[in-house]
Scaffold this active site. Structure first.
Site, short mmCIF file in Angstrom:
data_model
loop_
_atom_site.label_atom_id
_atom_site.label_comp_id
_atom_site.label_asym_id
_atom_site.label_seq_id
_atom_site.Cartn_x
_atom_site.Cartn_y
_atom_site.Cartn_z
N GLY A 173 0.81 -1.21 0.00
CA GLY A 173 0.00 0.00 0.00
C GLY A 173 0.85 1.26 0.00
CB SER A 212 3.59 -3.50 -3.21
OG SER A 212 3.68 -2.25 -3.82
CD GLU A 222 4.83 -6.18 -10.60
OE1 GLU A 222 4.01 -5.42 -10.07
OE2 GLU A 222 5.26 -7.22 -10.06
CG HIS A 280 1.69 -3.63 -8.33
ND1 HIS A 280 2.95 -4.11 -8.12
CD2 HIS A 280 1.42 -2.85 -7.25
CE1 HIS A 280 3.43 -3.65 -6.97
NE2 HIS A 280 2.52 -2.88 -6.43
#
Ligand SMILES: *[C@@H]1O[C@H](CO)[C@@H](O)[C@H](O)[C@H]1NC(C)=O
Ligand SMILES: *[C@@H]1O[C@H](CO)[C@@H](O)[C@H](O)[C@H]1NC(C)=O
Ligand SMILES: *[C@@H]1O[C@H](CO)[C@@H](O)[C@H](O)[C@H]1NC(C)=O
Ligand SMILES: *[C@@H]1O[C@H](CO)[C@@H](O)[C@H](O)[C@H]1NC(C)=O
Ligand SMILES: *[C@@H]1O[C@H](CO)[C@@H](O)[C@H](O)[C@H]1NC(C)=O
Ligand SMILES: *[C@@H]1O[C@H](CO)[C@@H](O)[C@H](O)[C@H]1NC(C)=O
Length: 601
Positions: free
Chosen positions: A155, A236, A370, A482
């Site tokens: 995030g 991520s 991605e 992603h």
């Protein structure tokens, strides 16, 4: 779940994200997948310090068709609330002293860390600065000394939560036969403010994660877990966090294996701004909330008294505009920094100098497309994706890729690597997706693994190429985007109320990926579940990655293996580019060849 590309077109991107995805997300909001209290009695765990009352989650059916359940202990505080004078300070361990007293009610999720609403990760429940809590999912029956998988959510360091409503963690606990732990950590300025000096050195969010890992070391045995088999995994920003723990001496002994999904600290997205930029960002935050910078000390004293919602809004505003107005690099603003303690140097330098402090088994990888998500804002007609030469240049600028390749000679080298015939009018869509993916994910990951190689641990690389038919971002064309791995590794399909309905073949793929992930947590080898077992010998076998034999698993319906992923491209990003850069730096120092834009490299 980095919002991939800070851009002058953010409005556009947001608009297109919201219009294309909000509709699919509305129905998530009405189904709270996590709590499925059954009628069975509440389980109780007794640790040395306290007793915790958990809840029973009804669960999917496992491979053998047997229904199983999970005991979930939710919202356990692992640190004192980081509020008041503790705001912007390292977490303070939560000490329970009521082992004999009232048991602690751990039957529902705790507060989530303050953040602005993000349509992709609809976080339900309360937001509160008092958010340092974790959740433990124990499969029933729990295997003897169960391996533990500690999830660090993504995030972009500004949004997210440990237990996600749309992707429950219970199927992985059941199918993998592992204990899954997920912790919240401070986000945005609250977690990643740095004044660039000793006042607030930074990385508080990483210290939170570390505090939660200490809690696991001290307590997980009582839940049936094995503290010597803790695997940290994250995607991520979570993957970048994992790699910071692998680098940092402060995290030694808290885990024995690590999985970095679509993010490592050496990626240009994460970490690495110099101290003057960091300090400037802190003072910009102050200006936005009425704290004028006099000294760092006074700035932080003032920031401690600002209403949390104002801080979160200002922090989000900086996230969206920082890179455009101030930053010479493409990194996101609230992220790990070289604070001299947690990270002694910039991660790329640490890797170059062999300062990988934790020599643990590693698994890492990313996806073939991605960059699909940010690029959608530039498509006139998403059903006929086409990027012409003009728009290609614009996207390179907006994505800041052009800063890495600012010198004409470097740009030419990049064209040589990525474009066969530059005279031809062509569709640059895939060209951009590959450039961005290699620059930000594939090649930094490759460099991280090579620099971490050692005789005592194993490394495994994957490249996800199958785009699931249902996923978080739900990008319209084929190509693994992603966060697309999440529906597979968390077995979303197997949760009775999951909105992610996969095909039968994909469900098989999900099962296999959960097997790889949990096997790795158990043995450091995705190919076997116990030390005594032989490795699987079929085509499914996932060969190790070494610098002399850089094999990878092609995560797809076929699960075939490959070798030397993007070798030429990564030589460009990892070898030639730094060489060019030092050449220009030398020229600048020694005189006549000073080139424009050297600072932007
Ligand atoms: C625990 O908290 C839940 C939710 O707040 C509540 O419904 C439940 O009654 C509580 N249980 C106990 C044993 O206090
Ligand atoms: C405050 O401002 C001074 C002078 O402009 C600068 O050197 C310093 O880095 C700033 N400190 C912070 C925390 O922003
Ligand atoms: C923060 O931003 C949200 C969303 O834009 C807004 O609703 C809220 O009023 C803002 N809060 C403050 C204190 O400005
Ligand atoms: C590329 O597309 C844009 C927007 O559709 C258009 O304005 C521009 O003229 C095109 N450029 C070329 C070289 O075709
Ligand atoms: C999920 O997909 C299966 C076929 O793969 C179908 O039978 C089922 O109805 C679908 N469920 C939902 C909720 O869409
Ligand atoms: C991955 O496997 C698919 C077939 O399942 C193949 O089409 C693709 O080229 C492979 N990609 C890589 C990077 O190995």
């Amino acid at each position: 779940m980095t919002r991939n590309m800070p851009s002058i077109n953010m409005e556009n991107i947001h608009h297109s994200m919201k219009s294309s995805f909000l509709s699919c997300f509305n129905f998530f909001l009405i189904s709270l997948l996590l709590t499925h209290p059954s009628t069975s009695a509440n389980p109780v765990i007794e640790t040395e310090q306290a007793r915790f009352i958990g809840t029973v989650l009804d669960l999917p059916v496992d491979e053998q068709g047997l229904a199983r359940s999970v005991h979930a202990y939710l919202g356990i505080p692992y640190a004192e609330p980081p509020v008041g004078d503790l705001r912007f300070r390292q977490p303070v361990a939560k000490i329970w002293s009521n082992a004999a007293g009232e048991p602690i009610n751990a039957t529902s999720l705790g507060n989530r860390c303050p953040q602005v609403y993000n349509p992709y990760f609809p976080v339900l429940g309360n937001y509160d600065e008092d958010c340092l809590n974790l959740d433990v999912y124990v499969p029933v029956p729990v295997p003897d000394k169960a391996a533990v998988m500690f999830w660090i959510h993504g995030g972009a360091f500004v949004v997210g939560t440990g237990s996600m409503e749309i992707l429950p963690l219970s199927p992985l606990a059941v199918f993998g036969d592992v204990i899954v732990v997920a912790a919240n950590y401070r986000l945005g300025a609250l977690g990643f403010l740095s004044t660039g000096d000793d006042e607030v050195p930074g990385n508080l969010g990483l210290y939170d994660q570390r505090q939660a890992l200490k809690w696991v070391q001290d307590n997980i045995q009582a839940f049936g877990g094995d503290p010597s088999r803790v695997t940290i995994f994250g995607t991520s920003a979570g993957g970048a966090s994992v790699s910071c723990h692998v680098l940092s001496p402060l995290s030694s002994g808290l885990f024995s294996r690590a999985i970095m999904q679509s993010g490592v600290a050496s990626s240009p997205f994460f970490t690495g701004t110099d101290r003057s930029h960091i300090a400037k960002r802190a003072s910009n935050l102050g200006k936005l909330v009425g704290c004028v910078n006099d000294t760092s000390k006074r700035l932080v004293e003032c920031l401690r008294n600002v209403h949390v919602e104002d801080l979160v809004n200002a922090s989000a505003m900086i996230h969206e505009t920082w890179v455009l107005s101030n930053g010479p690099s493409i990194n996101i603003p609230w992220s790990p920094v070289n604070d001299g303690h947690f990270l002694s140097k910039d991660p790329t330098t640490m890797l170059k100098e062999g300062l990988v402090n934790n020599k643990v088994d590693l698994m890492a990888g990313q996806h073939s497309h991605e960059a699909m998500l940010p690029i959608m804002a530039f498509l006139k007609d998403p059903s006929e994706p086409y990027i012409n030469a003009t728009i290609f240049e614009t996207i390179l600028t907006i994505s800041k890729t052009n800063q890495a390749i600012a010198q004409p000679i470097i740009r030419q080298a990049m064209n040589l690597v990525y474009i066969d015939d530059i005279t031809k009018e062509q569709n640059y869509l895939n060209t951009f997706i590959q450039i961005h993916g290699d620059h930000v994910y594939v090649c930094p990951t490759d460099a991280f693994l090579r620099a971490s190689e050692n005789a005592d641990s194993n490394m495994y690389l994957y490249h996800l190429t199958h785009h699931p038919s249902a996923s978080i971002f739900n990008t319209p064309w084929s190509g693994a985007c992603h966060a697309d791995e999440l529906v597979f590794i968390f077995g979303a399909h197997f949760h009775p109320e999951s909105p992610f309905n996969l095909t039968e073949e994909e469900a098989k793929m999900s099962m296999q990926m959960m097997k790889f992930w949990s096997n790795f947590a158990k043995t450091g080898n995705p190919n076997k579940e116990s030390e005594a077992e032989e490795e699987i010998s079929s085509d499914l076998r996932w060969p190790k990655f070494t610098s002399s034999n850089p094999s990878y698993k092609n995560m797809s319906l076929l699960m075939n293996n490959g070798r030397a992923l993007k070798a030429k491209e990564c030589r460009f990003w990892n070898n030639y580019l730094p060489t060019f850069k030092s050449f220009f730096d030398d020229s600048a120092i020694h005189g006549p060849n000073k080139m424009n834009g050297k600072d932007e490299l």
